[in-house]
Design a protein around this motif. Structure first.
Motif, mmCIF file in Angstrom:
data_model
loop_
_atom_site.group_PDB
_atom_site.id
_atom_site.type_symbol
_atom_site.label_atom_id
_atom_site.label_comp_id
_atom_site.label_asym_id
_atom_site.label_seq_id
_atom_site.Cartn_x
_atom_site.Cartn_y
_atom_site.Cartn_z
ATOM 1 N N SER A 1 0.685 20.502 -2.964
ATOM 2 C CA SER A 1 0.658 20.907 -1.555
ATOM 3 C C SER A 1 -0.168 19.965 -0.689
ATOM 4 N N SER A 2 -0.886 19.052 -1.338
ATOM 5 C CA SER A 2 -1.754 18.154 -0.585
ATOM 6 C C SER A 2 -0.929 17.129 0.200
ATOM 7 N N LYS A 3 -1.539 16.593 1.238
ATOM 8 C CA LYS A 3 -0.873 15.609 2.089
ATOM 9 C C LYS A 3 -0.612 14.323 1.317
ATOM 10 N N ARG A 4 0.565 13.770 1.481
ATOM 11 C CA ARG A 4 0.908 12.532 0.778
ATOM 12 C C ARG A 4 0.000 11.395 1.224
ATOM 13 N N GLY A 5 -0.536 10.673 0.250
ATOM 14 C CA GLY A 5 -1.473 9.605 0.555
ATOM 15 C C GLY A 5 -0.845 8.227 0.503
ATOM 16 N N SER A 6 -1.701 7.218 0.650
ATOM 17 C CA SER A 6 -1.230 5.840 0.682
ATOM 18 C C SER A 6 -1.887 4.966 -0.388
ATOM 19 N N ILE A 7 -2.714 5.570 -1.245
ATOM 20 C CA ILE A 7 -3.360 4.793 -2.314
ATOM 21 C C ILE A 7 -2.330 4.501 -3.399
ATOM 22 N N ASN A 8 -2.331 3.274 -3.890
ATOM 23 C CA ASN A 8 -1.419 2.910 -4.970
ATOM 24 C C ASN A 8 -2.116 1.966 -5.945
ATOM 25 N N LYS B 1 -1.906 -1.172 -6.318
ATOM 26 C CA LYS B 1 -2.328 -2.450 -5.753
ATOM 27 C C LYS B 1 -3.566 -2.351 -4.877
ATOM 28 N N ASN B 2 -3.737 -1.231 -4.165
ATOM 29 C CA ASN B 2 -4.848 -1.171 -3.211
ATOM 30 C C ASN B 2 -5.961 -0.181 -3.588
ATOM 31 N N HIS B 3 -5.880 0.440 -4.779
ATOM 32 C CA HIS B 3 -6.895 1.426 -5.150
ATOM 33 C C HIS B 3 -8.234 0.759 -5.472
ATOM 34 N N ASN B 4 -9.293 1.551 -5.395
ATOM 35 C CA ASN B 4 -10.629 1.093 -5.758
ATOM 36 C C ASN B 4 -10.987 1.580 -7.160
ATOM 37 N N TYR B 5 -12.029 0.981 -7.736
ATOM 38 C CA TYR B 5 -12.467 1.408 -9.063
ATOM 39 C C TYR B 5 -12.993 2.842 -9.042
ATOM 40 N N SER B 6 -13.513 3.268 -7.902
ATOM 41 C CA SER B 6 -13.973 4.655 -7.783
ATOM 42 C C SER B 6 -12.797 5.624 -7.904
ATOM 43 N N ASP B 7 -11.619 5.195 -7.429
ATOM 44 C CA ASP B 7 -10.416 6.024 -7.558
ATOM 45 C C ASP B 7 -10.032 6.191 -9.025
ATOM 46 N N SER B 8 -10.066 5.092 -9.768
ATOM 47 C CA SER B 8 -9.693 5.153 -11.182
ATOM 48 C C SER B 8 -10.723 5.928 -11.991
ATOM 49 N N PHE B 9 -12.008 5.811 -11.629
ATOM 50 C CA PHE B 9 -13.039 6.562 -12.357
ATOM 51 C C PHE B 9 -12.873 8.061 -12.111
ATOM 52 N N LEU B 10 -12.537 8.443 -10.879
ATOM 53 C CA LEU B 10 -12.356 9.852 -10.560
ATOM 54 C C LEU B 10 -11.196 10.449 -11.363
ATOM 55 N N LEU C 1 -3.027 12.825 -6.841
ATOM 56 C CA LEU C 1 -2.398 13.311 -5.610
ATOM 57 C C LEU C 1 -3.429 13.875 -4.646
ATOM 58 N N ILE C 2 -4.370 14.655 -5.173
ATOM 59 C CA ILE C 2 -5.422 15.224 -4.332
ATOM 60 C C ILE C 2 -6.293 14.121 -3.734
ATOM 61 N N SER C 3 -6.451 13.018 -4.481
ATOM 62 C CA SER C 3 -7.267 11.899 -4.014
ATOM 63 C C SER C 3 -6.551 11.028 -2.991
ATOM 64 N N GLY C 4 -5.242 11.253 -2.813
ATOM 65 C CA GLY C 4 -4.505 10.498 -1.810
ATOM 66 C C GLY C 4 -3.602 9.402 -2.349
ATOM 67 N N TRP C 5 -3.186 9.510 -3.618
ATOM 68 C CA TRP C 5 -2.293 8.507 -4.193
ATOM 69 C C TRP C 5 -0.840 8.803 -3.827
ATOM 70 N N GLU C 6 -0.036 7.751 -3.811
ATOM 71 C CA GLU C 6 1.407 7.910 -3.689
ATOM 72 C C GLU C 6 1.939 8.514 -4.986
ATOM 73 N N ARG C 7 3.000 9.279 -4.889
ATOM 74 C CA ARG C 7 3.526 9.996 -6.053
ATOM 75 C C ARG C 7 3.900 9.065 -7.211
ATOM 76 N N GLY C 8 4.735 8.077 -6.903
ATOM 77 C CA GLY C 8 5.211 7.194 -7.960
ATOM 78 C C GLY C 8 4.090 6.472 -8.675
ATOM 79 N N ASP C 9 3.133 5.943 -7.927
ATOM 80 C CA ASP C 9 2.033 5.204 -8.539
ATOM 81 C C ASP C 9 1.039 6.137 -9.234
ATOM 82 N N ALA C 10 0.950 7.381 -8.777
ATOM 83 C CA ALA C 10 0.100 8.359 -9.452
ATOM 84 C C ALA C 10 0.605 8.589 -10.871
ATOM 85 N N ALA C 11 1.920 8.731 -11.015
ATOM 86 C CA ALA C 11 2.508 8.934 -12.343
ATOM 87 C C ALA C 11 2.375 7.681 -13.199
#
Length: 266
Positions: A135-142, A144-153, A177-187
């Motif tokens: 239900s969370s808002k679709r994000g733009s993190i993928n 290519k542009n994610h940070n190491y803090s995103d991967s650690f979380l 998804l909750i952190s703001g990733w795009e669906r395809g790249d989240a998977a």
């Protein structure tokens, strides 16, 4: 019958490792319903190697796209690739938590956390968490542009997959998804992040239960690995294509039904 049992173990493991419904829970519960032996944590972790091989094969172009480089350039390529470092950083939490449980609480894990009641309750909790993510808002993190803090979380949440019923893919995709990733790249990141985690768990379990596996024989275990590999390929391909367009709704409903069925059969 022994070979059929290992084929079944492999099919369950492969289809449910990447679809967010928990492979460990299904290996335990379906085996019980069918009247065959619960494969246990050790065997479950070992046949997961078939899933790791499936990830490597499916994403072989992404993983081995440096194959034409010279040996020195390959080392530099790996060293400076954000994705490799992200996977490494994201793996740290599950290694620490999994190692702690294996060393200090092994019997609690097998007797309590693998109980049907625990698996049912966790299935309901995961259904709710996945609902929040879907239900969370679709994000733009993928990737290519994610940070190491995103991967650690995401890796932090992956550590909870040590508990049967959570689903490693379910909790990593949902947290992304909750952190703001795009669906395809989240998977996709969820699958790649699973390679070291699943491999380490399988190797540790194999070493700690070597005598048990030796008594099983090589061929049944090999059949289970092949079955896992083939079904994992199908599951990865299905989830990437389905999830990008449809989200997690069908899996949320399934997890609620799965939990109810378990409770009704306690």
């Amino acid at each position: 019958m022994e070979y059929l049992k290992f084929i079944l173990y492999g099919l369950i493991q492969g289809f449910t490792e990447f679809i967010p419904v928990s492979s460990t829970a299904h290996l335990k519960v379906i085996s019980l319903f069918l009247g065959i032996d619960d494969p246990g944590a050790s065997l479950s972790a070992t046949i997961q190697l078939g899933s790791v091989i499936a990830i490597a094969w499916y994403f072989r172009n992404d993983i081995f796209n440096f194959r034409s480089q010279s040996s020195k350039k390959i080392y530099e390529y790996i060293l400076h690739q954000r994705l490799y470092w992200s996977v490494l950083i994201g793996t740290i939490p599950i290694v620490l938590l999994g190692g702690s449980i294996k060393l200090f609480f092994p019997y609690f894990f097998d007797s309590v956390l693998r109980s049907n009641l625990s698996i049912a309750l966790v299935s309901f909790l995961m259904a709710f968490f996945m609902y929040l993510a879907d239900s969370s808002k679709r994000g733009s993190i993928n990737i290519k542009n994610h940070n190491y803090s995103d991967s650690f979380l995401i890796g932090f949440f992956q550590a909870f997959a040590i508990f049967p019923g959570v689903s490693r893919s379910g909790i990593t995709i949902s947290s992304a998804l909750i952190s703001g990733w795009e669906r395809g790249d989240a998977a996709k990141f969820s699958f790649l992040l699973g390679m070291p985690a699943i491999s380490i768990a399988a190797i540790v379990e194999f070493i700690s239960s070597f005598n048990e596996f030796f008594s099983l024989g090589f061929l049944p275990l090999f059949v289970g690995l092949v079955s896992t590999f083939l079904s994992s390929l199908l599951a990865i391909d299905f989830l990437i294509k389905y999830f990008s367009s449809n989200g997690l709704k069908i899996f949320i409903i399934y997890r609620v039904i799965f939990g109810v069925v378990i409770l009704l059969n306690l």
